[in-house]
Design a protein around this motif. Structure first.
Motif, PDB file in Angstrom:
ATOM      1  N   THR A  41       0.898  -1.226   0.155  1.00 49.62           N
ATOM      2  CA  THR A  41       0.004  -0.131  -0.009  1.00 49.62           C
ATOM      3  C   THR A  41       0.601   1.265  -0.095  1.00 49.62           C
ATOM      4  O   THR A  41       1.871   1.221   0.664  1.00 49.62           O
ATOM      5  CB  THR A  41      -1.240  -0.077   1.302  1.00 49.62           C
ATOM      6  OG1 THR A  41      -1.812  -1.304   1.177  1.00 49.62           O
ATOM      7  CG2 THR A  41      -1.747   1.292   1.212  1.00 49.62           C
ATOM      8  N   LYS A  42       0.679   2.164  -0.861  1.00 51.29           N
ATOM      9  CA  LYS A  42       1.478   3.599  -1.093  1.00 51.29           C
ATOM     10  C   LYS A  42       0.349   4.750  -1.058  1.00 51.29           C
ATOM     11  O   LYS A  42      -0.554   4.658  -2.098  1.00 51.29           O
ATOM     12  CB  LYS A  42       2.269   3.281  -2.103  1.00 51.29           C
ATOM     13  CG  LYS A  42       3.398   4.732  -2.098  1.00 51.29           C
ATOM     14  CD  LYS A  42       4.375   4.840  -1.124  1.00 51.29           C
ATOM     15  CE  LYS A  42       5.076   6.007  -0.994  1.00 51.29           C
ATOM     16  NZ  LYS A  42       5.913   6.159   0.118  1.00 51.29           N
ATOM     17  N   ARG A  43       0.516   5.570  -0.367  1.00 55.15           N
ATOM     18  CA  ARG A  43      -0.180   6.891  -0.270  1.00 55.15           C
ATOM     19  C   ARG A  43       0.716   7.842  -0.619  1.00 55.15           C
ATOM     20  O   ARG A  43       1.870   8.033  -0.173  1.00 55.15           O
ATOM     21  CB  ARG A  43      -1.144   7.022   0.911  1.00 55.15           C
ATOM     22  CG  ARG A  43      -1.796   5.875   1.277  1.00 55.15           C
ATOM     23  CD  ARG A  43      -2.628   6.075   2.559  1.00 55.15           C
ATOM     24  NE  ARG A  43      -3.499   5.071   3.127  1.00 55.15           N
ATOM     25  CZ  ARG A  43      -2.842   3.985   3.945  1.00 55.15           C
ATOM     26  NH1 ARG A  43      -1.657   4.107   4.177  1.00 55.15           N
ATOM     27  NH2 ARG A  43      -3.702   3.028   4.257  1.00 55.15           N
TER      28      ARG A  43
ATOM     29  N   ALA B 129      -1.877  -4.419  -2.927  1.00 54.53           N
ATOM     30  CA  ALA B 129      -1.074  -4.999  -4.125  1.00 54.53           C
ATOM     31  C   ALA B 129       0.051  -6.340  -3.689  1.00 54.53           C
ATOM     32  O   ALA B 129       0.831  -6.224  -2.701  1.00 54.53           O
ATOM     33  CB  ALA B 129      -0.694  -4.223  -4.898  1.00 54.53           C
ATOM     34  N   GLY B 130      -0.062  -7.271  -4.610  1.00 57.88           N
ATOM     35  CA  GLY B 130       0.930  -8.455  -4.404  1.00 57.88           C
ATOM     36  C   GLY B 130       1.130  -9.106  -5.433  1.00 57.88           C
ATOM     37  O   GLY B 130       0.439  -8.946  -6.515  1.00 57.88           O
TER      38      GLY B 130
ATOM     39  N   ALA C 180       2.650   0.052   3.773  1.00 54.56           N
ATOM     40  CA  ALA C 180       2.075  -1.066   4.202  1.00 54.56           C
ATOM     41  C   ALA C 180       2.630  -2.190   3.287  1.00 54.56           C
ATOM     42  O   ALA C 180       2.759  -1.933   2.400  1.00 54.56           O
ATOM     43  CB  ALA C 180       0.763  -1.276   4.837  1.00 54.56           C
ATOM     44  N   GLY C 181       3.092  -3.375   4.089  1.00 58.27           N
ATOM     45  CA  GLY C 181       3.337  -4.508   3.071  1.00 58.27           C
ATOM     46  C   GLY C 181       4.855  -4.823   3.151  1.00 58.27           C
ATOM     47  O   GLY C 181       5.497  -3.889   3.761  1.00 58.27           O
ATOM     48  N   GLU C 182       5.171  -5.929   2.511  1.00 65.54           N
ATOM     49  CA  GLU C 182       6.605  -6.001   2.568  1.00 65.54           C
ATOM     50  C   GLU C 182       6.964  -6.770   1.275  1.00 65.54           C
ATOM     51  O   GLU C 182       6.227  -7.328   0.443  1.00 65.54           O
ATOM     52  CB  GLU C 182       6.988  -6.918   3.668  1.00 65.54           C
ATOM     53  CG  GLU C 182       6.178  -8.487   3.616  1.00 65.54           C
ATOM     54  CD  GLU C 182       6.534  -9.310   4.975  1.00 65.54           C
ATOM     55  OE1 GLU C 182       7.245  -8.600   5.867  1.00 65.54           O
ATOM     56  OE2 GLU C 182       6.300 -10.241   4.893  1.00 65.54           O
TER      57      GLU C 182
END
Length: 284
Positions: free
Chosen positions: A82-84, A94-95, A129-131
């Protein structure tokens, strides 16, 4: 289309149809001699390059494509990305998972976060968020930039090669060999600022593959390529995939999706992964 342009397009079409190299060189040389001696518009003398190449391939045969190997271990795993930017969410949850021996395409409308997702995978920017997990050596080709105006192509090869543990001589040789696969004889005495935009992208692409990365991230790297180089580019991706590389390419040219294994569509906020049409083997 003049004679030289027609011959380059014809040679590219022969390669795409897997006509054997010796046969292709012979046929192109014959066509060049005919045009030099007789003149005339090549499109009138021979017809369209693709149509004439198809006839040649049918008459003399082509090399059958290699049987693709089964995909290997996971090389790139991105999840929950996640990117804002301010109040705007560019990516949401997204993955993508790509294994050795697979090509994944990232597609979507302008502004949907394709380049942002790739830059996150490359470690150039951080997600909110996410990795992302990358196993092995990583190569990255930006959509623009990435070159230094006052360095020679050879100096770029040496600089990138040093990061991968290559000495100066081997780095120059490896860079020039990789450039030739794109139909480019990298000059030894021309500063990068004097290269055309398309040639700079060839330099970018060459640098990204120089140290034989396990994971290759490409952000629309074909900007400014002519048709022949564009065909060479996809042929090179096929060879890299067959050699066990995991490749992710951002593209807006949907006609090439039959040459990939996975497609990440970022048009909605988030990401939907589907199998590619898999003209090269279709593996998920």
């Amino acid at each position: 289309m003049n004679a030289d342009e027609w011959l380059r397009a014809f040679a590219a079409e022969l390669r795409q149809r897997r006509v054997r190299d010796d046969d292709a060189r012979h046929v192109v040389a014959e066509a060049a001699t005919h045009l030099r001696d007789g003149g005339g518009d090549p499109a009138v003398v021979f017809g369209l390059p693709g149509r004439y190449a198809a006839a040649i391939a049918e008459s003399i045969g082509a090399t059958p494509p290699p049987v693709p190997a089964a995909p290997g271990p996971v090389r790139l795993h991105a999840r929950g990305i996640t990117k804002r930017y301010g109040r705007r969410t560019v990516l949401r949850d997204a993955g993508l998972t790509v294994r050795a021996g697979q090509i994944a395409a990232i597609v979507g409308a302008n502004g949907c976060g394709k380049s942002t997702f790739l830059r996150i995978c490359a470690g150039l920017i951080s997600p909110d968020a996410g990795e992302v997990t990358v196993t092995g050596r990583l190569g990255y080709c930006p959509q623009q930039g990435g070159t230094a105006d006052f360095l020679l192509p050879d100096e770029h090869f040496v600089l990138v090669g040093a990061g991968g543990g290559l000495a100066r001589g081997p780095a120059r040789r490896a860079g020039r060999a990789a450039a030739r696969k794109l139909g480019w004889d990298a000059p030894g005495d021309v500063l990068t600022r004097h290269l055309s935009g398309g040639t700079r992208q060839k330099l970018n692409l060459t640098m990204s593959t120089l140290t034989e990365p396990d994971v290759l991230l490409l952000d629309e790297p074909y900007q400014g390529f002519d048709r022949g180089t564009y065909v060479d580019f996809w042929d090179q991706l096929g060879r890299l995939r067959d050699a066990g590389r995991a490749i992710v390419v951002v593209t807006h040219l949907l006609n090439q999706l039959d040459r990939v294994d996975l497609v990440l569509d970022l048009t909605p906020a988030g990401g939907t992964v589907r199998d590619g049409d898999a003209g090269w083997g279709g593996r998920a």
